[in-house]
Design a protein around this motif. Structure first.
Motif, PDB file in Angstrom:
ATOM      1  N   LEU A 131      -3.144   6.985   0.267  1.00  0.00           N
ATOM      2  CA  LEU A 131      -2.480   6.493  -0.945  1.00  0.00           C
ATOM      3  C   LEU A 131      -2.345   4.973  -0.918  1.00  0.00           C
ATOM      4  O   LEU A 131      -2.547   4.294  -1.932  1.00  0.00           O
ATOM      5  CB  LEU A 131      -1.100   7.140  -1.076  1.00  0.00           C
ATOM      6  N   LYS A 132      -1.986   4.439   0.237  1.00  0.00           N
ATOM      7  CA  LYS A 132      -1.802   2.987   0.332  1.00  0.00           C
ATOM      8  C   LYS A 132      -3.103   2.255   0.026  1.00  0.00           C
ATOM      9  O   LYS A 132      -3.122   1.281  -0.737  1.00  0.00           O
ATOM     10  CB  LYS A 132      -1.310   2.613   1.728  1.00  0.00           C
ATOM     11  N   PHE A 133      -4.221   2.719   0.635  1.00  0.00           N
ATOM     12  CA  PHE A 133      -5.518   2.095   0.371  1.00  0.00           C
ATOM     13  C   PHE A 133      -5.878   2.178  -1.112  1.00  0.00           C
ATOM     14  O   PHE A 133      -6.329   1.214  -1.716  1.00  0.00           O
ATOM     15  CB  PHE A 133      -6.616   2.777   1.200  1.00  0.00           C
ATOM     16  N   PHE A 134      -5.657   3.366  -1.663  1.00  0.00           N
ATOM     17  CA  PHE A 134      -6.024   3.590  -3.066  1.00  0.00           C
ATOM     18  C   PHE A 134      -5.190   2.716  -3.994  1.00  0.00           C
ATOM     19  O   PHE A 134      -5.712   2.050  -4.895  1.00  0.00           O
ATOM     20  CB  PHE A 134      -5.833   5.067  -3.424  1.00  0.00           C
ATOM     21  N   THR A 190       7.232   2.534  -4.880  1.00  0.00           N
ATOM     22  CA  THR A 190       7.393   1.574  -5.979  1.00  0.00           C
ATOM     23  C   THR A 190       6.042   1.194  -6.578  1.00  0.00           C
ATOM     24  O   THR A 190       5.888   1.096  -7.807  1.00  0.00           O
ATOM     25  CB  THR A 190       8.097   0.302  -5.464  1.00  0.00           C
ATOM     26  N   ALA A 191       5.047   0.984  -5.709  1.00  0.00           N
ATOM     27  CA  ALA A 191       3.723   0.597  -6.186  1.00  0.00           C
ATOM     28  C   ALA A 191       3.082   1.684  -7.036  1.00  0.00           C
ATOM     29  O   ALA A 191       2.354   1.401  -7.988  1.00  0.00           O
ATOM     30  CB  ALA A 191       2.825   0.258  -4.993  1.00  0.00           C
ATOM     31  N   LEU A 192       3.354   2.942  -6.708  1.00  0.00           N
ATOM     32  CA  LEU A 192       2.794   4.044  -7.498  1.00  0.00           C
ATOM     33  C   LEU A 192       3.237   3.985  -8.955  1.00  0.00           C
ATOM     34  O   LEU A 192       2.494   4.363  -9.863  1.00  0.00           O
ATOM     35  CB  LEU A 192       3.206   5.386  -6.885  1.00  0.00           C
ATOM     36  N   SER A 241       6.162   2.976   8.253  1.00  0.00           N
ATOM     37  CA  SER A 241       7.615   2.798   8.354  1.00  0.00           C
ATOM     38  C   SER A 241       8.310   3.244   7.074  1.00  0.00           C
ATOM     39  O   SER A 241       7.683   3.440   6.033  1.00  0.00           O
ATOM     40  CB  SER A 241       7.936   1.321   8.607  1.00  0.00           C
ATOM     41  N   THR A 242       9.625   3.389   7.146  1.00  0.00           N
ATOM     42  CA  THR A 242      10.428   3.794   5.979  1.00  0.00           C
ATOM     43  C   THR A 242      10.301   2.773   4.866  1.00  0.00           C
ATOM     44  O   THR A 242      10.178   3.123   3.678  1.00  0.00           O
ATOM     45  CB  THR A 242      11.901   3.959   6.375  1.00  0.00           C
ATOM     46  N   GLU A 243      10.321   1.490   5.236  1.00  0.00           N
ATOM     47  CA  GLU A 243      10.209   0.434   4.229  1.00  0.00           C
ATOM     48  C   GLU A 243       8.847   0.470   3.549  1.00  0.00           C
ATOM     49  O   GLU A 243       8.744   0.285   2.329  1.00  0.00           O
ATOM     50  CB  GLU A 243      10.427  -0.932   4.893  1.00  0.00           C
ATOM     51  N   GLU A 244       7.777   0.748   4.316  1.00  0.00           N
ATOM     52  CA  GLU A 244       6.448   0.825   3.727  1.00  0.00           C
ATOM     53  C   GLU A 244       6.324   2.017   2.794  1.00  0.00           C
ATOM     54  O   GLU A 244       5.660   1.941   1.752  1.00  0.00           O
ATOM     55  CB  GLU A 244       5.391   0.923   4.840  1.00  0.00           C
ATOM     56  N   LYS A 245       6.989   3.102   3.139  1.00  0.00           N
ATOM     57  CA  LYS A 245       6.992   4.270   2.249  1.00  0.00           C
ATOM     58  C   LYS A 245       7.686   3.926   0.934  1.00  0.00           C
ATOM     59  O   LYS A 245       7.249   4.330  -0.150  1.00  0.00           O
ATOM     60  CB  LYS A 245       7.673   5.451   2.917  1.00  0.00           C
ATOM     61  N   ARG A 246       8.814   3.172   1.050  1.00  0.00           N
ATOM     62  CA  ARG A 246       9.544   2.785  -0.162  1.00  0.00           C
ATOM     63  C   ARG A 246       8.671   1.895  -1.038  1.00  0.00           C
ATOM     64  O   ARG A 246       8.611   2.072  -2.269  1.00  0.00           O
ATOM     65  CB  ARG A 246      10.825   2.052   0.220  1.00  0.00           C
ATOM     66  N   GLN A 247       7.976   0.927  -0.412  1.00  0.00           N
ATOM     67  CA  GLN A 247       7.091   0.033  -1.157  1.00  0.00           C
ATOM     68  C   GLN A 247       5.943   0.804  -1.806  1.00  0.00           C
ATOM     69  O   GLN A 247       5.532   0.503  -2.926  1.00  0.00           O
ATOM     70  CB  GLN A 247       6.536  -1.045  -0.220  1.00  0.00           C
TER      71      GLN A 247
END
Length: 364
Positions: free
Chosen positions: A308-311, A262-264, A253-259
């Motif tokens: 990327l999310k997993f990493f 930020t996490a990066l 989702s768009t929100e997950e992409k934003r998060q």
């Protein structure tokens, strides 16, 4: 992914992690061998894929080890025979001493009780006489002499005991001193033969040790090649499992992409480099090691986003930072997850590096 599919996936991951544990033990064994080898050298001046091929290599190494063991046993037997011949020759020299007219007091053990020598054992720690020496020279078991120098030491002990117990003016002291001097003269004449045999033995032992070292190195070199092959296969298996998981993931989702974006920004420099390498895998024109990198999250494929999310999640957990904002269950930071995060992250790093190497090979 259904419960059955997830359970099957977990089982397959467990199999790979079990293989990795086995490989790690082999790596430690190989590392320890070469570490010990390096230490010895510092103190001295001096992959087949088919199982049949592996079996042949193992059989060859086993046969080689057995042959070297047999050779070593044969050399030990030859050394023992040569030393027994030296002892026999030395016996002739010893006969010249025992046939001397002053040798009679030293031919048999001292009659301590009969002569009333009550203090003899207080002064003499190890009694010795020529009859005892002769018995040991003729013994066929382990009680016999193994080296001619052992006989020499006992002959000296015979005379030195007499000199120690009796004062200088005593006849036994004079007789012992005279015979000891004669023995030392004959020993010096015999010594070159002993030195020659000792040098030959030393050279042969060095050859045996060198051969054994070569055999060990061949064994561990073979093991290292097998480990390399096993690691490569484990990497491929892990990459296949990760790809299956990514393909089954829903659209981010768009929100997950934003998060995720930020996490990066919360990653360490090394972890950020690892994340950019993941992006570069599916974007040939993307330069991960450039001084300035412009990363457009929305432009990335679903596969890349989930990688990327997993990493990032594993990296933040390894750093001890909360990863709740990455989505999913907030209890992911429990003790079991923290304990396993390092291994998961190492697996991810391995996959990334392997894939990067593959891409470079294709490009060349």
């Amino acid at each position: 992914m259904g419960d059955y599919g997830m359970e099957d996936y977990k089982n397959r991951v467990d199999v790979v992690l079990s293989q990795v544990n086995t490989i790690e033990k082999k790596v430690c064994e190989v590392e320890q061998f070469y570490l010990n080898t390096s230490k010895k050298q510092a103190n001295s001046s001096k992959g087949g894929s088919a199982s049949k091929e592996k079996d042949k290599d193992k059989e060859r190494l086993v046969a080689q080890a057995k042959k070297q063991q047999q050779d070593a046993t044969g050399k030990e037997t030859a050394v023992s025979k040569r030393m027994q011949e030296l002892i026999r020759q030395f016996g002739k020299t010893l006969n010249q001493i025992t046939q001397h007219k002053w040798a009679w007091p030293f031919m048999e053990p001292v009659d301590v009780k009969g002569l009333g020598l009550n203090d003899y054992y207080e002064i003499i720690e190890k009694p010795m006489d020529f009859s005892t020496i002769k018995k040991q020279m003729e013994a066929k078991d382990d009680s016999g002499y193994k080296h001619v120098r052992e006989i020499c030491a006992d002959v000296r002990l015979v005379f030195k005991n007499a000199m120690k117990y009796n004062d200088e003016k005593n006849d036994f002291h004079v007789m012992a001193r005279t015979l000891l001097a004669k023995f030392e003269e004959k020993w010096l004449q015999f010594l070159p033969k002993v030195a020659e045999e000792e040098k030959r033995r030393e050279e042969e032992e060095a050859d045996v040790q060198f051969s054994m070292q070569l055999a060990q190195e061949a064994t561990y070199a073979k093991m290292a090649r097998e480990i390399s092959t096993e690691l490569f296969e484990a990497d491929i298996h892990l990459e296949d499992l990760r790809e299956q998981l990514v393909q089954r993931c829903r659209k981010m989702s768009t929100e997950e992409k934003r998060q995720l974006g930020t996490a990066l920004t919360r990653l360490s420099t090394d972890d950020l480099s690892g994340a950019l390498e993941i992006v570069a895998l599916s974007n040939p024109g993307f330069v991960a090691n450039a001084e300035e990198v412009d990363l457009d999250i929305d432009a990335q494929s679903e596969s890349t986003l989930w990688r990327l999310k997993f990493f990032v999640k594993d990296a933040l957990q390894a750093q001890g930072k909360p990863a709740a904002s990455m989505g999913g269950n907030n209890n992911d930071n429990n003790e079991n997850t923290i304990n396993n995060s390092k291994r998961k992250r190492e697996a991810c790093d391995t996959i990334t590096k392997t894939a990067k190497k593959k891409s470079k090979k294709v490009a060349s």
